[in-house]
Motif scaffolding. Structure first.
Motif, short mmCIF file in Angstrom:
data_model
loop_
_atom_site.label_atom_id
_atom_site.label_comp_id
_atom_site.label_asym_id
_atom_site.label_seq_id
_atom_site.Cartn_x
_atom_site.Cartn_y
_atom_site.Cartn_z
N ILE A 103 141.15 -44.91 22.87
CA ILE A 103 141.53 -45.91 23.87
C ILE A 103 140.28 -46.66 24.31
N ASP A 104 140.18 -47.94 23.92
CA ASP A 104 139.08 -48.78 24.37
C ASP A 104 139.50 -49.43 25.68
N LEU A 105 138.97 -48.94 26.79
CA LEU A 105 139.42 -49.39 28.10
C LEU A 105 139.11 -50.86 28.36
N PHE A 108 142.12 -52.91 27.80
CA PHE A 108 143.28 -52.67 28.67
C PHE A 108 142.94 -52.94 30.12
N PHE A 112 144.07 -47.05 31.93
CA PHE A 112 145.14 -46.56 31.06
C PHE A 112 145.78 -45.36 31.75
N CYS A 114 148.32 -42.03 31.56
CA CYS A 114 148.79 -41.12 30.52
C CYS A 114 149.35 -39.84 31.12
N ARG A 167 153.06 -46.78 18.39
CA ARG A 167 152.52 -47.74 19.37
C ARG A 167 153.46 -48.94 19.44
N THR A 187 149.74 -49.03 29.38
CA THR A 187 148.81 -49.86 30.14
C THR A 187 149.37 -50.10 31.53
N TYR A 222 152.36 -45.98 24.17
CA TYR A 222 152.15 -44.99 23.11
C TYR A 222 153.19 -43.88 23.28
#
Length: 266
Positions: A103-105, A108, A112, A114, A167, A187, A222
């Motif tokens: 996850i490349d923040l 987003f 994120f 989760c 995804r 997100t 996801y």
């Protein structure tokens, strides 16, 4: 950048692990129990919280770490730092069959959301907190209760999905219905709620629970095909109960079939 910039590579198929490459003085944080292996020269420390707020006082760190108890996690996290010259590598493994998701923040908008047990590891500087639900129905019936985990910052984070990962890119107003346990994360722009399945037969005999999770776009979602709760339930059902024998699955001969196959326990 507040978070350390780290390179990574994911290995494996059904049981994946992620290998992170640390430059001198770079570090990663992880939940206890996810560590797999590391090069000599990497130092391990146990810290309160996630270490993202270095200038915060002791009381603030205790309160921040205490919030983690609400998600069922430990007060402490582990930080791994490269204390020598040259690049060093460290690896973290999936806790059960599934996929590791990077996850490349920065993509987003720095946040994120989760499942509370999905987080694997992240670059130092990424904040690991809790996300409270503002909707009463979701809190009581949403599977994850009022609280989910959130990762915030501008670095890389890694979460784990059970089974196969899907995804979905939801358009504004687009709605996706999901089993409550199959959500990995989404997100911050996605609206998360619950919806009654409906119908007497569905409610009594459907076997899928009373509620769907509804995810409404825009945003990224996801989904996992094998929640750990479902896996654990199937294992428990198949295990011998009360000291008895197992079900003898896969053979109409039952116990006789076990003897023929070499399992001659009585």
């Amino acid at each position: 950048m507040n978070a350390h910039e780290i390179d990574y590579q994911i290995f494996g198929e059904e049981m994946q692990y992620v290998e992170l490459e640390l430059d001198p003085q770079e570090a990663v944080i992880a939940e206890a129990g996810n560590f797999m292996m590391m090069d000599n020269g990497i130092k391990m420390d146990t810290i309160f919280g996630d270490g993202s707020k270095q200038n915060e006082g002791f009381l603030g760190k205790v309160l921040g770490a205490g919030k983690r108890l609400l998600t069922g996690e430990s007060l402490f996290m582990t930080i791994f730092s490269n204390e020598v010259q040259g690049k060093k590598k460290i690896s973290f493994a999936s806790p059960y069959p599934g996929k590791v998701i990077p996850i490349d923040l920065t993509r987003f908008n720095g946040k994120f959301i989760c499942q509370k047990d999905a987080f694997l590891c992240a670059a130092k500087g990424v904040s690991i907190g809790i996300e409270f639900s503002k909707k009463l129905g979701r809190g009581f019936f949403g599977g994850e209760g009022f609280i989910m985990q959130k990762v915030e910052g501008d670095g890389m984070a890694f979460v784990h999905a059970g089974g196969t990962m899907a995804r979905k890119e939801l358009q504004p107003g687009e709605k996706l219905k999901v089993d409550t346990g199959c959500i990995i994360g989404f997100t911050q722009t996605v609206d998360y709620d619950i919806e009654f399945v409906g119908g007497i037969r569905n409610t009594l005999f459907g076997g899928e629970g009373l509620f769907f999770a509804t995810l409404t776009g825009p945003g990224t979602v996801y989904i996992q095909s094998l929640p750990f709760s479902r896996l654990a339930s199937r294992i428990h059902q198949a295990a011998p109960q009360g000291g008895g024998k197992d079900k003898g699955e896969g053979s109409i001969l039952g116990g006789i079939g076990d003897v023929i196959s070499g399992d001659n326990r009585f």
